[in-house]
Design an enzyme around this catalytic site. Structure first.
Site, short mmCIF file in Angstrom:
data_model
loop_
_atom_site.label_atom_id
_atom_site.label_comp_id
_atom_site.label_asym_id
_atom_site.label_seq_id
_atom_site.Cartn_x
_atom_site.Cartn_y
_atom_site.Cartn_z
N ASP A 222 0.81 -1.22 0.00
CA ASP A 222 0.00 0.00 0.00
C ASP A 222 0.85 1.28 0.00
OD1 ASP A 222 -2.79 1.21 0.73
OD2 ASP A 222 -1.43 2.09 2.21
N GLU A 296 1.40 -0.66 -4.96
CA GLU A 296 0.43 0.36 -5.35
C GLU A 296 1.16 1.66 -5.66
OE1 GLU A 296 -3.38 2.95 -3.80
OE2 GLU A 296 -1.62 2.63 -2.56
#
Ligand code: NOJ
Ligand code: MG
Length: 577
Positions: A222, A296
């Site tokens: 993330d 990401e």
């Protein structure tokens, strides 16, 4: 002597043609599950792990081989699980560690890989680590990023500098206990970790090891761009202000107002990814199993590619390719679509794979961003372009954004706008509404009287059960695509593409005499198209797969020099040799 020179050439040829060299993650379909919204097993209106376990067979049914789960770790849920209080435990609303172990066991039985979401950039302000930091425990104090405030001309304490949170307003929050501000690049509940502290680096590697030991097959990582901030020692001991970008001039509290040169994309961040890959390799050396790393990253292609590795360092298997999310939408021309598709393919290193993503829990759904008519066409791109396919749950049935009123809005990105009228533009709740399984109460997602987000309107006709029984449905197109994807032409084949006109995008995949063309019409106009533009595409073409709007049937024969395509139609043809 000569044979020595020929050897490398031979190796290249053998590799290029070998059909056995691919790893599991290179050919599978990854399916993203947002646990809160997938399936509720205990009737509290919130999805959970047992819910996921009960639906793993569905993944098998649609041809998916791996799933990445958004965070299911214990969390106070200020950012719905992306604020993790305990990286080594399961969130109570989602179940227990035993439930997780059962999920892994069932997934193993079905040969479905489970990928977790690693959230290395930040923790939670309601965690033991943060509590200890506030109590003056030095070890944990150094886990976070602290800075002195600035006293203004009125004698009031102000944040250390102008840094902004991705979700609007200052990225600094004051804590009386220590008399300092802590950095949070996301919500106040998400204090950033201090990656200049070796203990934090080691802790996160241990998190990776812990879940590998539980049997997970990798991580989606993330918010990677935010991992490191500049070293303040390079700026006289104070974090410097970020420059104004020239955008969002009407709202200086909006993240876009600044150019984030000191808080994102630092060189040390890439190095950390390579260090994590070393941990992966540690494990691979033990059991010869490749665990996958997806990162990401919304960045320029140059920066994105650095995550693959640099020099002799190796990094992620898949820096996400968000071009089909960030660069194009329902207004785009076929040329713009081609440009977006070609971007990753152009910049990626030759020996790496592309990947295709059209949705996730942070972006509006394909049916809403493009058009409900283009759902099959977009799934054709995701599953048949060269590289790894990633599907956000619900895109296989063409789910649409749900309407969530200001009163019902819970996403901090929506709430922090403080704007009851325009909040929906920032809110991510619409793409997070419950998964639509059937026409029953709450779309079969939950038996609760109220679900955590409302079910999207129209679910009675748009759900898995209905689409299973209709021959021409998004679900059945998706299943057929998953099948077709395993043909050698899509697994190993080469690629070329063209914008045939302003509206129709086409691409060809071919391998060892098999030759396919995929056409997607992005508009309502009909056309007659000459496909002999493509080399080796002439004579008769057999229709092998069609979108639900198509008047064609599988097995229909077309003439390559005059192919009819109706408005919003997409289909796949195979060239008859
Ligand atoms: C990206 C995640 O996908 C998003 O949902 C989250 O809010 C931020 N990172 C912060 O963790
Ligand atoms: Mg539940």
């Amino acid at each position: 002597m000569k044979s020595v020179y020929l050897l490398p050439l031979l190796l290249v040829l053998v590799q290029g043609n070998s059909e056995t060299e691919k790893e599991w993650w290179e050919t599978t379909i990854f399916y993203q599950i947002y646990p809160r919204s997938f399936m509720d097993s205990d009737g509290d209106g919130i999805g959970d792990l047992n819910g996921i376990t009960s639906k793993l067979e569905y993944l098998k049914e649609i041809g998916v081989g791996a799933t990445w789960l958004s965070p299911m770790f214990s969390s106070p849920m200020y950012d719905f699980g992306y604020d993790i209080a305990d990286f080594y435990d399961v969130h109570h609303e989602y179940g227990t560690m035993e439930d997780f172990e059962r999920l892994i066991a069932k997934a193993n039985e079905l040969d479905i890989k489970i990928i977790l979401d690693l959230v290395p950039n930040h923790g939670s302000n309601e965690s033991e680590w943060f509590d200890k930091a506030l109590q003056g425990d030095e070890k944990y104090y150094d886990y976070f990023v602290w800075e002195d405030g600035v006293v203004d001309e009125n004698g009031d304490m102000q944040p250390p500098n102008n840094w902004l949170s991705v979700f609007r307003k200052s990225a600094w929050e004051y804590r009386e206990e220590v008399g300092k501000y802590y950095l949070h690049q996301f919500v106040i509940g998400q204090p950033d970790f201090n990656y200049r502290n070796p203990d934090v680096v080691e802790e996160m590697k241990n998190v990776i090891r812990f879940w590998f030991d539980k049997g997970v097959a990798g991580f989606r990582i993330d918010a990677i761009a935010h991992l490191f901030e500049v070293d303040k020692e390079d700026f006289g001991g104070k974090y410097p202000d970020e420059p104004i970008s020239g955008n969002n001039l009407d709202d200086p509290l909006n993240y876009g107002y600044l150019n984030h040169i000191y808080t994102t994309d630092q060189q040390e961040t890439y190095d950390m990814v390579y260090q994590w890959r070393d941990v992966y390799e540690e494990y691979k050396a033990k059991d010869d199993f490749s665990r996958v790393m997806m990162v990401e990253i919304y960045a320029s292609p140059q920066k994105t590619m650095k995550y693959f590795g640099e020099g002799d360092r190796i990094g992620a298997h898949m820096p996400f390719n968000f071009a089909l999310i960030s660069d194009v939408n329902g207004e785009s021309t076929a040329a713009e679509i081609k440009y977006a598709v070609d971007k990753f393919l152009t910049f990626k290193p030759l020996d790496k794979l592309a990947n295709w993503v059209t949705g996730n829990h942070d972006n509006n759904r394909v049916a809403s961003r493009y058009s409900p008519k283009i759902v099959d066409g977009m799934n054709m791109l995701v599953l048949l372009l060269p590289g790894v396919a990633v599907t956000y749950m619900g895109e296989e049935i063409g789910m649409v954004d749900g309407y969530v009123s200001w009163e019902d809005t819970v996403d901090p990105s929506g709430c922090n706008t403080d704007d009851p009228i325009n909040y929906w533009q920032a809110s991510r709740d619409p793409e997070r509404t419950p998964f639509q399984w059937s026409s029953e109460k709450n779309a079969g997602f939950s038996t609760a009287d109220k679900t955590w987000l409302p079910v999207a309107e129209g679910y009675e006709n748009l759900n898995v059960e209905v689409q299973r029984d209709v021959e021409r449905s998004h679900l059945n197109v998706y299943k057929a695509l998953a099948q077709l994807r395993s043909e050698p032409a899509f697994r190993y084949g080469r690629y070329e593409s063209v914008a045939l006109n302003g509206d129709v995008f086409a691409f060809r995949r071919w391998y060892n005499g098999e030759n396919y063309v995929i056409l997607v019409n992005f508009r309502d106009e009909s056309y007659t198209i000459d496909l002999s533009y493509f080399e080796n595409v002439n004579g008769e073409l057999e229709v092998v797969l069609t979108s639900i709007q198509s008047p064609k049937n599988n097995g229909d024969m077309l003439n390559a020099s005059a192919v009819e395509i109706v408005g919003s139609e997409s289909f796949v043809v195979k060239v008859k040799a």
